[in-house]
Design a protein around this motif. Structure first.
Motif, PDB file in Angstrom:
ATOM      1  N   SER A  93       5.361 -11.062  11.362  1.00 15.18           N
ATOM      2  CA  SER A  93       4.254  -9.254  11.154  1.00 15.18           C
ATOM      3  C   SER A  93       2.652  -9.592  11.053  1.00 15.18           C
ATOM      4  CB  SER A  93       4.400  -8.783  10.274  1.00 15.18           C
ATOM      5  OG  SER A  93       4.557  -8.613   9.195  1.00 15.18           O
ATOM      6  N   ASP A  94       1.813  -9.070  10.517  1.00 11.56           N
ATOM      7  CA  ASP A  94       0.757  -8.814  10.245  1.00 11.56           C
ATOM      8  C   ASP A  94       0.639  -9.224   8.466  1.00 11.56           C
ATOM      9  OD1 ASP A  94      -1.521  -8.446  10.397  1.00 11.56           O
ATOM     10  OD2 ASP A  94      -1.937  -6.603  10.142  1.00 11.56           O
ATOM     11  N   GLY A  95       2.072  -8.818   7.856  1.00 14.93           N
ATOM     12  CA  GLY A  95       1.947  -8.824   6.499  1.00 14.93           C
ATOM     13  C   GLY A  95       0.212  -8.312   5.963  1.00 14.93           C
ATOM     14  N   LYS A  96       0.253  -7.138   6.250  1.00 14.18           N
ATOM     15  CA  LYS A  96       0.473  -6.321   5.614  1.00 14.18           C
ATOM     16  C   LYS A  96       0.830  -5.856   4.024  1.00 14.18           C
ATOM     17  CE  LYS A  96      -1.493  -3.566   8.652  1.00 14.18           C
ATOM     18  NZ  LYS A  96      -1.112  -4.339  10.059  1.00 14.18           N
ATOM     19  N   LEU A  97       0.599  -5.549   3.291  1.00 16.65           N
ATOM     20  CA  LEU A  97       1.038  -5.544   1.655  1.00 16.65           C
ATOM     21  C   LEU A  97       0.769  -4.529   1.133  1.00 16.65           C
ATOM     22  CD1 LEU A  97       2.226  -8.821   0.417  1.00 16.65           C
ATOM     23  CD2 LEU A  97       3.371  -7.996   2.417  1.00 16.65           C
ATOM     24  N   PHE A  98       1.143  -3.315   1.650  1.00 22.18           N
ATOM     25  CA  PHE A  98       0.445  -2.283   0.898  1.00 22.18           C
ATOM     26  C   PHE A  98       2.035  -0.898   1.102  1.00 22.18           C
ATOM     27  CE2 PHE A  98      -2.087  -1.970   4.486  1.00 22.18           C
ATOM     28  CZ  PHE A  98      -2.373  -1.218   4.781  1.00 22.18           C
ATOM     29  N   SER A  99       2.444  -0.166   0.539  1.00 19.35           N
ATOM     30  CA  SER A  99       3.416   0.790   1.563  1.00 19.35           C
ATOM     31  C   SER A  99       2.284   2.142   0.949  1.00 19.35           C
ATOM     32  CB  SER A  99       4.588   0.499   0.106  1.00 19.35           C
ATOM     33  OG  SER A  99       5.135   2.228   0.392  1.00 19.35           O
ATOM     34  N   ARG A 100       2.223   3.524   1.495  1.00 22.73           N
ATOM     35  CA  ARG A 100       1.829   4.607   1.479  1.00 22.73           C
ATOM     36  C   ARG A 100       3.120   5.027   0.855  1.00 22.73           C
ATOM     37  NH1 ARG A 100       0.655   6.331   7.286  1.00 22.73           N
ATOM     38  NH2 ARG A 100       0.255   4.433   7.941  1.00 22.73           N
ATOM     39  N   SER A 101       3.419   4.089  -0.588  1.00 21.74           N
ATOM     40  CA  SER A 101       4.463   5.213  -1.296  1.00 21.74           C
ATOM     41  C   SER A 101       4.318   4.546  -2.492  1.00 21.74           C
ATOM     42  CB  SER A 101       5.855   5.518  -0.603  1.00 21.74           C
ATOM     43  OG  SER A 101       6.153   5.716  -2.535  1.00 21.74           O
ATOM     44  N   LYS A 102       4.315   5.086  -3.879  1.00 21.26           N
ATOM     45  CA  LYS A 102       3.674   4.739  -5.395  1.00 21.26           C
ATOM     46  C   LYS A 102       4.698   4.798  -6.140  1.00 21.26           C
ATOM     47  CE  LYS A 102      -1.140   2.780  -4.409  1.00 21.26           C
ATOM     48  NZ  LYS A 102      -0.196   2.177  -2.869  1.00 21.26           N
ATOM     49  N   LYS A 103       5.992   5.342  -5.132  1.00 23.38           N
ATOM     50  CA  LYS A 103       6.542   6.484  -6.080  1.00 23.38           C
ATOM     51  C   LYS A 103       7.795   5.123  -6.963  1.00 23.38           C
ATOM     52  CE  LYS A 103       5.774  11.082  -4.151  1.00 23.38           C
ATOM     53  NZ  LYS A 103       6.423  10.978  -2.782  1.00 23.38           N
ATOM     54  N   ARG A 104       8.418   4.401  -5.750  1.00 21.17           N
ATOM     55  CA  ARG A 104       9.871   3.897  -6.133  1.00 21.17           C
ATOM     56  C   ARG A 104       9.318   2.678  -6.926  1.00 21.17           C
ATOM     57  NH1 ARG A 104       8.406   3.758   0.219  1.00 21.17           N
ATOM     58  NH2 ARG A 104       9.784   5.114   1.049  1.00 21.17           N
ATOM     59  N   GLY A 105       8.667   2.261  -7.748  1.00 25.63           N
ATOM     60  CA  GLY A 105       9.040   1.593  -8.080  1.00 25.63           C
ATOM     61  C   GLY A 105       7.518   0.072  -8.423  1.00 25.63           C
ATOM     62  N   ASN A 106       8.072  -0.647  -8.739  1.00 23.48           N
ATOM     63  CA  ASN A 106       7.083  -1.582  -9.428  1.00 23.48           C
ATOM     64  C   ASN A 106       6.330  -3.019  -8.705  1.00 23.48           C
ATOM     65  OD1 ASN A 106       5.350  -3.251 -10.798  1.00 23.48           O
ATOM     66  ND2 ASN A 106       7.128  -3.968 -12.223  1.00 23.48           N
TER      67      ASN A 106
END
Ligand SMILES: Cc1cc2nc3c(=O)[nH]c(=O)nc-3n(C[C@H](O)[C@H](O)[C@H](O)COP(=O)(O)OP(=O)(O)OC[C@H]3O[C@@H](n4cnc5c(N)ncnc54)[C@H](O)[C@@H]3O)c2cc1C
Length: 489
Positions: free
Chosen positions: A138-151
């Protein structure tokens, strides 16, 4: 120690980054006067910490050696969710036994090369299936739209531990690159095996009737339609969920740099790196948005069966191809069953195959021709290696997808004039941006509501999207199993 936030011009940012320890960096290109937001680490007197000082301390993982006497958990799928679950189980002294339908990453690379050259398609070893899952090439973009799920930081730290560069610990939009990911995935495998875990490759789980039942993490990703169908036959509770479907659009990167960096000269572009974008609009109450944008990247054939044509995007760590691609997708809200949603997704992938070529050639149309309903007699140069076939996507993409995309492109062009151009090409179809199915689980225990010993997680379970959130979901599922065994550290 303290953190100092600076908003500086690109030239100054480059100098500061070369000299001092940065803990966060992001580019703000909303205005013509582009700024870089930098957070630098400083000592108590406010002196910035030099670049060659040790990295800010973070908790190193401690994996336990497991044996045949250790409690066991099965994991189906060695994507980010499955692998990070395995690492977390090891931290708690639980032996992970992973079943992965695809091959180890080095063999998988060879199958992918054959696919890109239109020489062969292996339904068990491709961009979706194999060690590291859909995340490996994949591209390996390491971010997520959700900040809620944990660490989220823990996921970054584990990637760093297994070989990702320092910048993933601080970049706002961290990116590893498809050239670096395979080595990291291999390091994770070596760690799992060295600590007594097991990985069984080319092992497709086709039934839930295990000889020795034990807690089982289902981390199958969202491309294993056959496995979803098996789960349905076995009575596992599934439901359809909202997902998104569309095309991949590709522009010359130079044009995207011009539009999104407001005509800055190449010297500034070189300091900032190729421009990316994130676009969203509403068409008749339905979201139309860009997804997984890959500056300096490639479009790739990302299907998992030979009857369909699916595309996605990736980029290497330097992001230096002359092309900029992005998924352009339309929100869909299926009303039928989970299997109806899969059938619909497959129907569109089969249409794309019908209008594409006999191997992995994909149907394509110039962007303005698509919006204005014209044939593209020629197509522009494109990064997609298997090749393109001119096609009237405006005519065969079903409603509301086709017309929503047409309006979406007009809207994006109003904001970034020049975006809607015949120098851009759209390629069909981007159908695997999110899962159309949810494997229903209890919100607290993370267990399947029909089969409490199953822990559905990751993108295929319908509770995560992307590498980071899938990895995090895998970590959380493993923590639930640790609770079950009473081995919480
Ligand atoms: C080309 C491409 C580019 C992408 N770029 C990005 C990006 O830049 N950033 C990002 O965040 N996300 C990206 N994604 C999405 C990301 O890869 C996925 O969100 C992520 O990999 C999901 O992780 P997962 O572990 O839940 O599932 P997957 O990674 O899909 O892994 C599931 C694994 O389960 C295995 N499996 C399935 N069924 C069975 C079975 N019955 N028995 C045994 N094994 C089975 C599969 O072979 C697979 O290896 C990209 C995806 C693709 C295809």
């Amino acid at each position: 120690m303290q953190q100092v936030v600076l908003i500086v011009r690109p030239e100054e940012a480059k100098q500061l980054e070369a000299a001092y320890r940065v803990v966060r960096r992001s580019v703000d290109a909303r205005q013509k006067d582009i700024k870089v937001n930098l957070t630098l680490l400083a000592d108590d007197e406010g002196h910035y910490i030099p670049i060659d000082a040790p990295l800010p301390h973070y908790e190193q993982p401690h994996f336990q050696q497991v044996t045949s006497d250790s409690p066991v958990a099965y994991i189906v799928g060695a994507g980010p969710a499955g692998l990070f679950a395995a690492l977390t189980l090891l931290e708690h002294g639980i032996k992970p036994i992973i079943f992965e339908r695809g091959k180890p990453v080095s063999e998988r690379k060879r199958d992918i090369a054959l696919l890109n050259r239109n020489e062969a398609f292996n339904p068990e070893s491709n961009y979706c299936f194999g060690e590291g899952g859909a995340g490996t090439f994949s591209d390996g973009k390491l971010f997520s739209r959700s900040k809620k799920r944990g660490n989220m930081q823990r996921v970054m730290e584990l990637f760093h531990h297994f070989g990702a560069a320092d910048n993933i610990l601080y970049e706002a939009h961290a990116h590893i690159g498809s050239d670096k990911l395979p080595r990291i995935i291999q390091n994770i495998r070596e760690c799992i095996l060295a600590h007594g875990g097991e990985i069984h490759f080319e092992f497709r789980v086709e039934s839930l009737a295990f000889r020795d039942p034990c807690p089982t993490i289902l981390a199958i990703g969202h491309s294993a339609h056959d496995t979803y169908r098996m789960l349905d036959r076995e009575g596992v509770a599934l439901e359809a969920k909202g997902f998104a479907l569309g095309v991949r659009a590709e522009h010359p990167q130079a044009l995207i740099n011009k539009l999104f960096y407001h005509n800055q000269p190449p010297s500034v572009v070189n300091l900032l790196g190729n421009a990316s974008y994130s676009l969203v609009t509403q068409v008749n109450g339905r979201g139309v948005y860009s997804f997984c944008m890959c500056p300096g990247g490639h479009i790739v054939p990302a299907g998992s069966d030979s009857d369909g044509c699916v595309v996605n995007g990736m980029s290497a760590s330097h992001r230096n191809s002359p092309f900029a691609n992005s998924g352009m997708v339309v929100e869909l809200h299926p009303t039928g069953t989970a299997l109806d949603a899969l059938d619909y997704q497959e129907h569109i992938e089969h249409l794309a195959k019908e209008y594409g070529g006999p191997n992995a050639q994909a149907p394509a149309q110039r962007m303005r021709d698509f919006v204005e309903g014209r044939d593209s007699t020629t197509l522009p140069a494109c990064s997609y290696l298997p090749g393109l076939v001119p096609s009237r996507l405006d005519q065969w993409l079903p409603e509301p997808i086709g017309s929503s995309l047409q309006q979406g492109f007009r809207d994006f062009d109003r904001k970034y004039h020049g975006f809607l151009t015949n120098d851009a090409v759209i390629v069909g179809v981007e159908s695997r941006s999110s899962s159309p199915v949810r494997i229903i689980r209890d919100a607290t225990r993370m267990q399947s509501v029909s089969h409490p010993w199953l822990y559905p997680c990751g993108e295929g379970a319908g509770y995560a999207g992307g590498i980071t959130s899938s990895a995090l979901d895998g970590i959380n599922a493993a923590l639930k199993i640790a609770e079950h065994y009473g081995t919480t550290l």
